[in-house]
Enzyme design. Structure first.
Site, PDB file in Angstrom:
ATOM      1  N   ASP A  43       0.872  -1.321  -0.134  1.00 20.83           N
ATOM      2  CA  ASP A  43       0.077  -0.040   0.014  1.00 20.83           C
ATOM      3  C   ASP A  43       0.989   1.202   0.053  1.00 20.83           C
ATOM      4  OD1 ASP A  43       0.872   0.220   2.616  1.00 20.83           O
ATOM      5  OD2 ASP A  43      -1.085  -0.539   3.680  1.00 20.83           O
ATOM      6  N   SER A  44       2.268   1.154  -0.097  1.00 22.18           N
ATOM      7  CA  SER A  44       3.169   2.114  -0.275  1.00 22.18           C
ATOM      8  C   SER A  44       2.789   2.628  -1.607  1.00 22.18           C
ATOM      9  CB  SER A  44       4.401   1.629  -0.009  1.00 22.18           C
ATOM     10  OG  SER A  44       4.945   0.545  -0.796  1.00 22.18           O
ATOM     11  N   ASP A  82      -0.688  -6.363  -0.364  1.00 26.37           N
ATOM     12  CA  ASP A  82      -1.287  -5.787   0.790  1.00 26.37           C
ATOM     13  C   ASP A  82      -2.897  -5.862   0.646  1.00 26.37           C
ATOM     14  OD1 ASP A  82       0.926  -5.474   2.451  1.00 26.37           O
ATOM     15  OD2 ASP A  82       1.232  -3.373   1.823  1.00 26.37           O
ATOM     16  N   LYS A 110      -1.071  -9.990   2.621  1.00 27.13           N
ATOM     17  CA  LYS A 110      -0.561  -9.326   3.961  1.00 27.13           C
ATOM     18  C   LYS A 110      -1.473  -8.526   4.759  1.00 27.13           C
ATOM     19  CE  LYS A 110       2.975  -6.224   3.896  1.00 27.13           C
ATOM     20  NZ  LYS A 110       2.512  -5.168   4.752  1.00 27.13           N
ATOM     21  N   GLU A 112      -1.945  -5.911   8.298  1.00 27.56           N
ATOM     22  CA  GLU A 112      -1.382  -5.451   9.565  1.00 27.56           C
ATOM     23  C   GLU A 112      -2.207  -5.578  10.794  1.00 27.56           C
ATOM     24  OE1 GLU A 112       0.242  -1.471   7.121  1.00 27.56           O
ATOM     25  OE2 GLU A 112      -0.896  -1.131   8.899  1.00 27.56           O
ATOM     26  N   GLU A 174       8.284  -3.990  11.244  1.00 27.10           N
ATOM     27  CA  GLU A 174       8.518  -2.878  10.895  1.00 27.10           C
ATOM     28  C   GLU A 174       9.099  -1.732  11.904  1.00 27.10           C
ATOM     29  OE1 GLU A 174       7.091   0.811   7.944  1.00 27.10           O
ATOM     30  OE2 GLU A 174       5.974  -0.997   8.126  1.00 27.10           O
TER      31      GLU A 174
END
Length: 270
Positions: A43-44, A82, A110, A112, A174
């Protein structure tokens, strides 16, 4: 060998896993050729490519679009995608949205946070999972180191073990102290992938725009392997200058008609 077994074997052998983000066809092609072990469509993409203010603006359709581009560029490479912000609020939602990313070409998804119930639902649906602990960019708006206190470090270990028990394939760590990352790596079966987590994880991940120097900001956890930002600016400025000064195109860039056709054209013939 399936994707989970591949990375478990790398951990068993002590072979570090090189992960790198990609968002488009040519970058994915270059990364696959360079031997990147796993390509992350993160998502960056929101802040680095799409001009969004934060990761929270990224939509599932954005990730799916870029996964398809990356898959075309790297047809044989493992791809991790993501799940964007608020696309995995319930197990049912997570599974439905993860299936869309799988259909787009992702091998693994992935998400979070300490959400073992989400991991368990995805794995039960046959979808390989990567967890993500420490700094969680989708919800932690203050981008600072996590796990600095003994209490926070213990909570991270507890969360990692809970995720690992569900059968996750990987775990991204992270912005946490490397001592904590080392402890986590020893505590779980799944390979750990660090970004700002020090030297003792099972692999590393960086954002491609940071690695290439395309962003103005640099970070302590990053290493710039090139400074393409200034080079791109210089190249574009040179092009604009040459067009304005009629220095481009030159005769070498132009195409000419055959002489007989030109004579006929100039005399009004067909």
């Amino acid at each position: 060998m399936d994707i989970k077994a591949r990375f478990l074997e790398m951990k068993r052998q002590g072979r570090p896993i090189a992960v790198l983000t990609a968002y488009d066809y040519p970058t994915a092609k270059a990364e696959a050729a360079a031997g990147v072990d796993l390509i992350l469509v993160g998502d960056s993409v929101g802040t680095n490519v799409l001009g969004y203010a934060s990761e929270q603006e990224v939509q599932l359709s954005d990730i799916a679009h870029h996964v398809r581009a990356v898959r075309r560029g790297a047809p044989q490479a493992p791809i991790l995608a993501d799940l964007p912000y608020r696309t995995y609020e319930t197990p049912e939602m997570a599974v439905a949205n993860a299936r869309q990313l799988r259909e787009a070409g992702a091998d693994m998804v992935k998400f979070e946070g300490a959400r073992p119930e989400i991991a368990a639902a995805l794995i039960a649906a046959g979808i390989p999972v990567c967890g993500h602990l420490g700094l969680e960019p989708q919800t932690h708006l203050d981008k600072k180191l996590r796990g600095r206190s003994a209490v926070e470090a213990a909570q991270l270990v507890e969360a990692a073990v809970a995720l690992d028990r569900t059968g996750i394939s990987l775990l991204v760590l992270e912005l946490i102290p490397e001592e904590v990352a080392a402890r986590l790596t020893r505590a779980i079966a799944a390979p750990s992938i660090g970004i700002g987590a020090g030297r003792y994880t099972d692999g590393q991940v960086l954002v491609i725009t940071d690695l290439l120097g395309l962003t103005s900001a640099n970070f302590r956890h990053n290493r710039r392997y090139a400074e393409l930002g200034p080079l791109i600016g210089t190249a574009i400025a040179g092009y604009v200058r040459d067009v304005h000064q009629r220095a481009f195109p030159t005769e070498a860039n132009a195409f000419a008609m055959p002489k007989e056709a030109l004579l006929s054209f100039e005399s009004g013939g067909s």
